[in-house]
Design an enzyme around this catalytic site. Structure first.
Site, PDB file in Angstrom:
ATOM      1  N   HIS A  20       2.092   3.166   5.500  1.00 29.27           N
ATOM      2  CA  HIS A  20       0.472   2.792   5.540  1.00 29.27           C
ATOM      3  C   HIS A  20      -0.141   4.011   6.017  1.00 29.27           C
ATOM      4  CE1 HIS A  20       2.729  -0.704   4.732  1.00 29.27           C
ATOM      5  NE2 HIS A  20       2.526  -1.326   5.832  1.00 29.27           N
ATOM      6  N   ASN A  66      -5.005  -3.581   8.461  1.00 31.38           N
ATOM      7  CA  ASN A  66      -4.402  -2.550   9.576  1.00 31.38           C
ATOM      8  C   ASN A  66      -3.399  -1.653   9.039  1.00 31.38           C
ATOM      9  OD1 ASN A  66      -4.109  -1.487  11.927  1.00 31.38           O
ATOM     10  ND2 ASN A  66      -2.668  -2.853  12.386  1.00 31.38           N
ATOM     11  N   ASP A  93       1.640  -2.978   0.917  1.00 33.76           N
ATOM     12  CA  ASP A  93       1.262  -3.685   2.318  1.00 33.76           C
ATOM     13  C   ASP A  93       0.684  -5.050   1.882  1.00 33.76           C
ATOM     14  OD1 ASP A  93       1.024  -4.097   4.731  1.00 33.76           O
ATOM     15  OD2 ASP A  93      -1.022  -3.355   5.097  1.00 33.76           O
ATOM     16  N   HIS A  97      -3.158 -14.374   2.902  1.00 29.58           N
ATOM     17  CA  HIS A  97      -3.575 -15.119   4.038  1.00 29.58           C
ATOM     18  C   HIS A  97      -4.164 -16.840   3.060  1.00 29.58           C
ATOM     19  CE1 HIS A  97      -2.442 -12.865   7.451  1.00 29.58           C
ATOM     20  NE2 HIS A  97      -3.125 -11.735   6.764  1.00 29.58           N
ATOM     21  N   GLY A 112      -5.205  -7.883   6.659  1.00 22.81           N
ATOM     22  CA  GLY A 112      -4.383  -7.778   5.500  1.00 22.81           C
ATOM     23  C   GLY A 112      -5.313  -8.275   4.374  1.00 22.81           C
TER      24      GLY A 112
END
Length: 226
Positions: A20, A66, A93, A97, A112
């Site tokens: 990332h 992040n 990534d 949620h 996220g």
């Protein structure tokens, strides 16, 4: 931290893969480490390659991730590094949620964004179509990352298990308009119109994903004998 870990990797003769990457300093550190002979590699995510910190001004928690979204100059550095091969591959990534977790004030929301459903379309729309990146390079960066872990890279050849992705490059679609395949909706590309849609994915000889339009067409008619 990238420079430090790359220096340790070179000293120890160890392999390190940086996940990332999001800023120009990380790109420069990775490039310097590779030039010095360190066994290092790196990846970048679709959101860092296509979005900037300007979107965070909306305080939409879909843009909270992040590492965070960076400036336009950082984004440009990532694109250049992906094109040149300093950045070896693309990773999503993917971080789903529940809706109630993200529908809170920005500072309270977890980090996220989802990314599996939009990865190719976002990069094709924002980088390939405007001429920032060749389609062949994008495909290579999205399909050869397994080799970094000494895993076999899928290839099309007689006797090989089928690992194929069918994409409609002309299809334009609004992200989230027809719902999501994921049970989560925290996608940073929500509401955007993208071009290029994955229709079918075959992994190790089996169908791993089929677009809803194909799934409905393949389903036996009601009352028919399967």
């Amino acid at each position: 931290m990238v420079a430090r870990d790359a220096a340790i990797a070179r000293y120890e003769g160890a392999r390190v893969h940086f996940q990332h990457l999001s800023c120009v300093e990380s790109v420069e550190a990775l490039a310097a480490a590779k030039a010095a002979g360190a066994l290092v590699s790196g990846e970048a995510c679709p959101h860092h390659l296509t979005l900037t910190d300007e979107t965070v001004r909306t305080l939409d928690s879909r843009f909270k991730m992040n590492p965070p979204l960076r400036s336009e100059s950082d984004r440009r550095a990532l694109i250049d590094a992906l094109r040149s091969g300093v950045i070896d591959c693309v990773a999503t990534d993917h971080a789903p949620h529940a809706r109630h977790e993200k529908e809170v004030p920005f500072e309270q929301a977890p980090m996220g964004t989802t990314g599996l459903e939009t990865a190719f379309a976002a990069l094709y729309s924002e980088l390939v179509l405007p001429g920032e990146l060749e389609l062949g390079i994008l495909i290579e960066r999205m399909t050869t990352g397994m080799a970094l872990y000494d895993l076999p890279t899928p290839r099309i050849a007689p006797g090989e298990p089928a690992n194929i992705c069918l994409v409609d490059l002309g299809s334009r679609w609004e992200v989230g308009a027809g719902g999501y395949e994921s049970r989560s909706e925290n996608c940073c590309f929500h509401g955007r119109t993208l071009q290029g849609r994955v229709i079918l994915t075959i992994a190790d000889g089996g169908v791993a994903f089929r677009a809803r339009m194909l799934a409905e067409a393949a389903a036996p008619a009601r009352g028919a004998i399967a």
